[in-house]
Scaffold this active site. Structure first.
Site, mmCIF file in Angstrom:
data_model
loop_
_atom_site.group_PDB
_atom_site.id
_atom_site.type_symbol
_atom_site.label_atom_id
_atom_site.label_comp_id
_atom_site.label_asym_id
_atom_site.label_seq_id
_atom_site.Cartn_x
_atom_site.Cartn_y
_atom_site.Cartn_z
ATOM 1 N N CYS A 170 41.813 41.937 42.115
ATOM 2 C CA CYS A 170 41.377 41.265 40.852
ATOM 3 C C CYS A 170 42.605 41.813 39.845
ATOM 4 C CB CYS A 170 40.271 41.827 40.376
ATOM 5 S SG CYS A 170 39.459 41.361 38.305
ATOM 6 N N CYS A 171 42.052 43.043 39.141
ATOM 7 C CA CYS A 171 43.408 43.347 37.817
ATOM 8 C C CYS A 171 43.707 44.689 38.074
ATOM 9 C CB CYS A 171 42.518 43.392 36.689
ATOM 10 S SG CYS A 171 41.288 42.182 36.522
#
Length: 748
Positions: free
Chosen positions: A412-413
């Site tokens: 994800c991030c």
């Protein structure tokens, strides 16, 4: 053993070790990669084929926008690894092939996470879900979403509706699992199947619930690998064997990733750490004279192009949380090995160079694992590309390497995990700002007036007392931690049961580490609110029912984001305190508790769900994203703002601490060489302060305002938001205004 088969020519010229007898991609990389410390002069521009294909992608993107955000979608066929025929942009020009359905830009229908979600996604864009498909997944085949809501308690439903816990992956795929797609290129699918069969046959014969479940999961993993071979055959490739050259290595790896995204529409379908791995094949082919630098770059550009057009059908509610059509195809680049050697290769440059050859783009989510020990030429190149494109995020490799070694990737991030050895149960976020309001109001929701939290008498004083408020806040966090973990336990039990990521998990070791990845939103709002109560005078304003709905502040107070220990220590304490409370609760599959300070674009949604707060923020106003200071409150310059965020301890936030940073070009220096040097110095300084993550935007506010008014002139304008990048023109107007309202640092 694999080395006894007929495919040893695939490894000709590679240094051998354990990796050619057992699955060990990390060792293969460490033995064979070539450190590159030179500059970017070797890079090649786009070929004619690349330009033609990218023009086609841009035309399809334009048509998609004109059709309201959906070019086409499948409304009948449930997407699986083998559900659709082969699809192409232009078969004669593409050096890397494969799309999610039989046509590029046609979105698949993925009902296993929830048939209601699939139906809503269809209807949002004017399509109708096939009635027979709806009937099958309503009456005969239960989905993840149905399972979760069958088990939720009334308390959980109330929390979800009120927004004190929100963004939960109970109506969409959880994602954040990274298959080790490199294994398919290095070993071929047949060997991976042999290993899974071996694990199955050597398991315990004591049939406990855990053993039974794992046996079933291994069987599913094995079948998914069979399907992966069939997918390869659809495109004319025999991926049962190892890749024999660079082009095959890229294609094999991409097909493995493609299989994952055909089967799952998780919120984040990250790629892993592929650039250094693939560079080994490129270097061998270059040394042997089998390929040219231009051909290598062309293959990389076509690979990146495919990653840019990954698409899922989403609901409007999902798009509010994760705006701009993100897929989080996160690729982790660079970093340093545990032996001290930087892991920068020519491919590290080539991946970033795609931002020149194809123009800026939010996907893949290019993530540089930053270390003060990276080669200086690479640092300068990263800075140059950040200033030019605002498309790169940076994460502190010196910090993460201590916990994860040198073969981890970012899901994800900001979430680090060992590739092929670790996965997470994504848990969205709990709203700490709203929890503070619940503490003041005795568990009643400040917007609806309903009793959502535990019932006790609200605060009756005319001026809020810090000690009284904090005592009640602590109790409210105790309650919130419990209902939060229990909700996640239900969600991930049902996801494993009804929407298991069999292909992604087939590309993991059988025995893995699992983490329960919780998160918090509203950290800066909560910290500033407590600071206001402690250092100023905050008077609660009550409605006719006695509910506190607003606050009057007299005096000033320290604000998070100015390197002021008085308030920064409050933020640190909140993070540590809430994590301790989370750890007191048992997790599904004995997963390890982790936590993030990350909001994505849902800081806007959280703001809508939260009333007036004691820091002066008005009801409905967006929170700051991630661990950022509230908009406009970090008034002492860029370095003070970064210093405050860097104090948030990574040890209790190993799911990541997101900081999105915007600076105007002139504040970095007048000349390009000075701008590059100053940005690299800033990144080094942030890393040395133990800051974890930094999104960097370098532009003027006026550019964004013009893009709002003339979106057709900015089709590729890319900005970094909380943990990812997005095409600015794909944000809602409300989210665009939120971005524009944030601090643009005009001084260091």
């Amino acid at each position: 053993m694999l080395e006894t088969n007929n495919h040893t020519n695939a490894w000709q010229g590679f240094k051998t070790g354990r990796w050619n007898k057992n699955i060990d991609v990390r060792e293969f990389i460490q033995l064979n990669y070539s450190l590159y410390e030179g500059d970017d002069e070797f890079l090649e521009g786009p070929t004619k084929a690349t330009e033609t294909l990218w023009d086609q992608v841009m035309q399809l993107s334009k048509e998609e926008r004109e059709r309201g955000g959906m070019w086409d979608m499948d409304t009948k066929v449930a997407s699986t690894i083998t559900s659709h025929d082969a699809g192409y942009l232009d078969k004669d020009l593409e050096k890397v092939v494969g799309v999610q359905t039989e046509k590029p830009f046609k979105r698949s229908m993925q009902p296993f996470g929830g048939i209601r979600m699939a139906k809503a996604a269809c209807e949002a864009y004017g399509y109708e879900l096939d009635p027979e498909t709806e009937k099958i997944f309503t009456e005969y085949r239960k989905t993840h979403n149905q399972g979760v809501f069958d088990a939720y308690s009334r308390e959980m439903l109330n929390c979800r509706k009120a927004g004190i816990i929100t963004g939960l992956p109970d109506a969409y795929g959880r994602g954040r699992i990274i298959g080790d797609y490199r294994r398919v290129a290095l070993y071929g699918v047949d060997f991976l199947m042999e290993q899974k069969l071996k694990d199955f046959n050597t398991m315990s014969t004591e049939m406990s619930e855990d053993v039974i479940r794992l046996r079933e999961e291994l069987s599913e993993q094995y079948r998914s690998l069979q399907d992966l071979k069939e997918l390869g055959q659809k495109y004319g490739f025999d991926i049962s064997r190892p890749a024999t050259n660079f082009k095959e290595a890229v294609q094999w790896l991409y097909l493995a990733y493609l299989a994952a995204i055909k089967e799952q529409n998780g919120a984040a379908m990250s790629l892993g750490r592929t650039s250094t791995f693939l560079d080994i094949y490129a270097e061998r082919d270059l040394q042997n004279g089998d390929i040219t630098e231009q051909e290598v770059q062309e293959i990389i550009d076509h690979f990146i192009m495919k990653l840019r057009i990954v698409k899922f059908a989403r609901t409007p509610e999902y798009n509010e949380l994760f705006s701009g059509d993100p897929t989080w195809v996160t690729e982790s680049i660079g970093g340093v090995g545990i032996d001290g050697r930087p892991m920068v290769t020519k491919n590290s440059f080539r991946f970033l160079h795609s931002l020149d050859n194809l123009g800026p783009a939010p996907e893949p989510n290019l993530t540089v694992l930053w270390s003060t020990r990276l080669p200086e030429n690479f640092k300068i190149y990263c800075a140059k590309m950040s200033i030019k494109t605002s498309s790169i995020q940076y994460e502190n490799d010196d910090l993460m390497r201590e916990s994860y070694g040198d073969d981890y990737g970012i899901a994800c991030c900001v979430s680090a995990m060992k590739i092929g050895k670790q996965m997470q149960f994504f848990g969205a976020r709990a709203n700490l700002a709203k929890a503070l309001l619940y503490a003041i109001n005795g568990g009643k929701d400040e917007k609806s007036g309903k009793q959502v939290g535990p019932s006790y008498e609200g605060i009756k004083s005319d001026v809020l007392d810090y000690d009284e408020v904090f005592e009640r806040y602590e109790k409210m966090m105790d309650w919130l931690a419990g209902v939060y973990i229990n909700s996640l336990n239900i969600i991930h039990y049902m996801h494993d049961k009804y929407s298991y990521e069999r292909l992604e998990m087939a590309l993991h070791d059988t025995e893995i580490i699992r983490t329960m990845a919780t998160g918090i939103a509203g950290l800066s709002v909560a910290a500033d609110s407590l600071s206001a109560i402690k250092y100023a005078q905050v008077k609660p304003i009550r409605n006719e029912e006695g509910l506190v709905t607003d606050f009057e502040i007299e005096g000033d107070f320290p604000k998070y984001g100015n390197n002021d220990s008085r308030v920064d220590e409050i933020a640190v304490d909140l993070v540590e305190r809430f994590m301790t409370k989370l750890r007191s609760h048992k997790t599904y599959r004995n997963s390890e508790h982790t936590m993030s300070v990350l909001t994505i674009t849902s800081n806007v949604v959280y703001g809508k769900k939260t009333g007036n707060t004691p820091d002066g923020r008005k009801a409905g106003e967006p929170f700051a994203p991630g661990a950022n200071p509230m908009h406009g409150r970090d008034q002492k310059g860029a370095l003070s703002s970064l210093s405050s965020v860097a104090k948030i301890p990574y040890d209790c936030c190993k799911d990541g601490i997101s900081n999105t940073f915007s600076i105007v070009p002139k504040s970095l220096g007048k000349e390009e060489v000075d701008q590059n040097k100053n940005l690299t110095s800033m990144l080094d300084g942030y890393a040395m302060q133990h800051g974890h993550h930094l999104n960097i935007n370098v532009f003027n506010r006026e550019t964004l305002i013009d893009a709002m008014e003339h979106p057709e002139e900015y089709p590729q304008l890319t900005i970094r938001v909380s943990g990812y990048a997005v095409n600015f023109i794909k944000l809602t107007r409300e989210q665009q205004l939120d971005v524009i309202s944030r601090t643009f640092h005009e001084s260091m």
